[in-house]
Every structure is written in C-alpha cells, then in structure tokens.
Design an enzyme around this catalytic site. Structure first.
Site, PDB file in Angstrom:
ATOM      1  CE1 TYR A  21      -0.113  -7.342  -6.705  1.00 16.07           C
ATOM      2  CE2 TYR A  21      -2.141  -7.143  -7.979  1.00 16.07           C
ATOM      3  CZ  TYR A  21      -0.782  -6.941  -7.846  1.00 16.07           C
ATOM      4  OH  TYR A  21      -0.082  -6.329  -8.859  1.00 16.07           O
ATOM      5  CG  HIS A  26       2.012  -5.310   0.488  1.00 14.82           C
ATOM      6  ND1 HIS A  26       2.565  -4.730   1.605  1.00 14.82           N
ATOM      7  CD2 HIS A  26       2.225  -4.414  -0.522  1.00 14.82           C
ATOM      8  CE1 HIS A  26       3.089  -3.541   1.284  1.00 14.82           C
ATOM      9  NE2 HIS A  26       2.891  -3.337   0.009  1.00 14.82           N
ATOM     10  CG  ASN A  79       1.872   2.923  -5.874  1.00 13.08           C
ATOM     11  OD1 ASN A  79       0.734   2.555  -6.152  1.00 13.08           O
ATOM     12  ND2 ASN A  79       2.827   3.038  -6.767  1.00 13.08           N
ATOM     13  CG  ASP A 104       2.154  -5.244   4.779  1.00 12.29           C
ATOM     14  OD1 ASP A 104       1.379  -4.322   4.439  1.00 12.29           O
ATOM     15  OD2 ASP A 104       3.244  -5.449   4.212  1.00 12.29           O
ATOM     16  CG  ASN A 125       5.423   2.018  -1.560  1.00 15.21           C
ATOM     17  OD1 ASN A 125       6.297   2.780  -1.180  1.00 15.21           O
ATOM     18  ND2 ASN A 125       5.653   1.037  -2.415  1.00 15.21           N
TER      19      ASN A 125
END
Length: 199
Positions: A21, A26, A79, A104, A125
C-alpha cells in the site's frame, strides 16, 4: 507549567500498513508523518499497545522547547483507524482538540491542501472510524488533495492505486508542504495556518 505538564499533541497519519500500500494515494498521511519523523530526527517504533507505531518528540529547532508531539501510524487498515487512535489518546491523555489527522482528500485538487477543525467524514473510512471511536469529529484535519479519479475510474480503485509518474515528481513538495502545515497548526494555531496553507 512543568515540562511534563506541557500539552501533548497527537498527530496521526492515515493509511494502510504494509509495502503493497506504500505508494497509494490513500497513504499520503503516512508519507507526511514520515517526513515529520525525519525532521524530529527519530524513527517510528512499536507502541506498547501493539496497534500503532509512534515517534515521541518535539517540533521546532533542536534545543528549543517546542510543543510535545506524538506522531502515530495505526497498524490496522484504514476503516479500523479509530481504535488505535482512541487508545493512544487515552494513553497520552490527549483530548480530541489536540488530535491532528493527516489524510487524502478527493474533493481537493492534487498539489493543494486545506486545514480545518471538525466536520464530516466525506466518505473517508479513516475519518469515520476516528469519529466513531472518539465520539466526536472535533479534531483537526490536514486534508491533502489527491483530486477525483479520471474518467469513470472507481473511487476505491483510484485511492488504492499509485500516484501517476507526473504526480510522483511533485509529491515530495506536497508532502513537505503538508508537514509544514502540521507544524504550523501545532505551533501557530489554526487561523494563521489556514491563511498560509489553505489553497
């Protein structure tokens, strides 16, 4: 006021953990906290809760008694961010009005940013999870613009994809500016920071 009694700020970089990631839009919150940790001359280490990595230190020039700051990167997916943030806020005795979330923002163009206090989660989230766990949305947000996806690209696919090659050339400057804004917010307050950094 003794040094130990100085107010502590909790600065949270929102993102998803793990190398797969790392370059995603994000995860820009992680990138900004990395820059702040570098400025503080420290590396992230595991907090004893096991749910976040933290850096404890101060903003400002070496030897100057700047504000006490805890930089944090939750070790969970976006989340679920609220749980670790709530734990850290309790551990360090930080009220919501001294928490800064760096995240973001789809509704702000890439290479621009805005700083604000409170507000909704706008479908984010991480913010929703923080608000649910803290019981309030009244924390600061440093909203780093990523813009809207091109064409018909799905929003989730867009935020969970890497920056374009053109954006990657500009990204270090955007991260640097967002880190400046966080320091300004903690040391100079919201109004001055908004004047200088909201675009």
């Amino acid at each position: 006021m003794t040094d130990a009694a100085a107010p502590v700020w909790l600065v949270v970089g929102l993102g998803n953990p793990g190398p797969s990631y790392a370059g995603h839009r994000h995860n820009v919150g992680y990138l900004v906290t990395d820059e702040l940790a570098t400025r503080m001359g420290s590396s992230f280490r595991a907090h004893k809760s096991g749910r976040a990595d933290v850096v404890e230190g101060r903003f400002g020039a070496p030897g100057m008694p700047g504000p006490r700051v805890i930089l944090a990167r939750p070790r969970c997916y976006m989340n679920e961010t609220g749980g670790p943030v709530k734990q850290l806020a309790t551990f360090y005795k930080v009220p919501p009005e001294r928490i800064v979330a760096i995240h973001d923002e789809l509704d702000i163009a890439f290479d621009t940013m805005r700083v604000k206090l409170g507000g909704g989660d706008n479908g984010h989230n991480g913010l929703r999870s923080m608000r649910n766990s803290l019981g309030t949305g009244d924390f600061y947000r440093v909203r780093v613009g990523i813009g809207r996806p091109p064409g018909r690209q799905d929003v989730a696919d867009f935020v969970l994809s890497d920056y374009s090659s053109a954006e990657r050339k500009i990204l270090p400057f955007q991260v640097d500016k967002a880190a400046d804004a966080v320091e300004s917010l903690v040391t100079d307050g919201l109004e001055r920071t908004q004047q200088n950094y909201n675009s």
